[in-house]
Design a protein around this motif. Structure first.
Motif, short mmCIF file in Angstrom:
data_model
loop_
_atom_site.label_atom_id
_atom_site.label_comp_id
_atom_site.label_asym_id
_atom_site.label_seq_id
_atom_site.Cartn_x
_atom_site.Cartn_y
_atom_site.Cartn_z
N ARG A 10 0.87 -1.19 0.00
CA ARG A 10 0.00 0.00 0.00
C ARG A 10 0.89 1.23 0.00
O ARG A 10 1.68 1.43 0.93
N TYR A 11 0.77 2.02 -1.03
CA TYR A 11 1.60 3.20 -1.18
C TYR A 11 0.82 4.45 -0.82
O TYR A 11 -0.40 4.50 -0.93
N THR A 12 1.55 5.47 -0.43
CA THR A 12 0.97 6.78 -0.17
C THR A 12 1.61 7.75 -1.14
O THR A 12 2.61 7.44 -1.79
N ARG A 13 1.06 8.93 -1.21
CA ARG A 13 1.63 9.97 -2.06
C ARG A 13 3.10 10.20 -1.67
O ARG A 13 3.98 10.29 -2.52
N GLN A 14 3.35 10.26 -0.36
CA GLN A 14 4.71 10.52 0.12
C GLN A 14 5.65 9.36 -0.19
O GLN A 14 6.79 9.57 -0.58
N SER A 15 5.18 8.12 -0.04
CA SER A 15 6.07 6.99 -0.32
C SER A 15 6.43 6.92 -1.81
O SER A 15 7.54 6.54 -2.16
N ILE A 16 5.50 7.29 -2.66
CA ILE A 16 5.80 7.32 -4.10
C ILE A 16 6.86 8.38 -4.38
O ILE A 16 7.84 8.13 -5.09
N LYS A 17 6.70 9.56 -3.80
CA LYS A 17 7.68 10.63 -3.99
C LYS A 17 9.05 10.22 -3.45
O LYS A 17 10.08 10.43 -4.11
N THR A 18 9.07 9.59 -2.28
CA THR A 18 10.33 9.17 -1.68
C THR A 18 11.02 8.12 -2.54
O THR A 18 12.23 8.21 -2.80
N LEU A 19 10.28 7.10 -3.00
CA LEU A 19 10.86 6.07 -3.86
C LEU A 19 11.44 6.66 -5.14
O LEU A 19 12.52 6.28 -5.58
N CYS A 20 10.72 7.60 -5.72
CA CYS A 20 11.20 8.23 -6.95
C CYS A 20 12.46 9.04 -6.69
O CYS A 20 13.44 8.96 -7.43
N GLN A 21 12.46 9.83 -5.63
CA GLN A 21 13.62 10.65 -5.30
C GLN A 21 14.84 9.79 -4.99
O GLN A 21 15.95 10.12 -5.39
N GLU A 22 14.64 8.69 -4.28
CA GLU A 22 15.76 7.80 -3.94
C GLU A 22 16.38 7.16 -5.17
O GLU A 22 17.54 6.76 -5.13
N THR A 23 15.65 7.04 -6.24
CA THR A 23 16.17 6.46 -7.47
C THR A 23 16.53 7.51 -8.51
O THR A 23 16.79 7.18 -9.66
#
Length: 89
Positions: A10-23
């Motif tokens: 289950r993803y949140t808006r913030q987890s999506i942003k964090t995953l993208c930024q980390e990559t």
């Protein structure tokens, strides 16, 4: 529908942003969609489930309901891009 359909992650808006930024990706847009369930159409005969006007109407209604009920929508759509490398001049 509790205990009927679920997702392992289950993803949140913030987890999506964090995953993208980390990559190394830059997030351009994040939206929620999918207020109306899609899985239920499998119980109907294919002639009904694949009827174009019905599919269009369902999508149209889903798009309208996604705005006021975005908090409970099931899916996220996001657009991200890898920033262009800065040229060394």
């Amino acid at each position: 529908m509790p205990n009927k359909y679920h997702h392992q992650y289950r993803y949140t808006r913030q987890s999506i942003k964090t995953l993208c930024q980390e990559t190394g990706f830059e997030v351009l847009e994040v939206q929620r969609y999918g207020f109306l369930p899609r899985n239920m159409w499998g119980v109907f005969p294919k002639a009904i489930g694949n009827f174009p006007l019905l599919a269009w109407s369902w999508d149209f209604l889903d798009d309208i309901l996604a705005y006021p009920f975005s908090v409970v929508c099931q899916n996220y759509l996001f657009v991200a891009r890898k920033p262009l490398a800065k040229s060394s001049e």
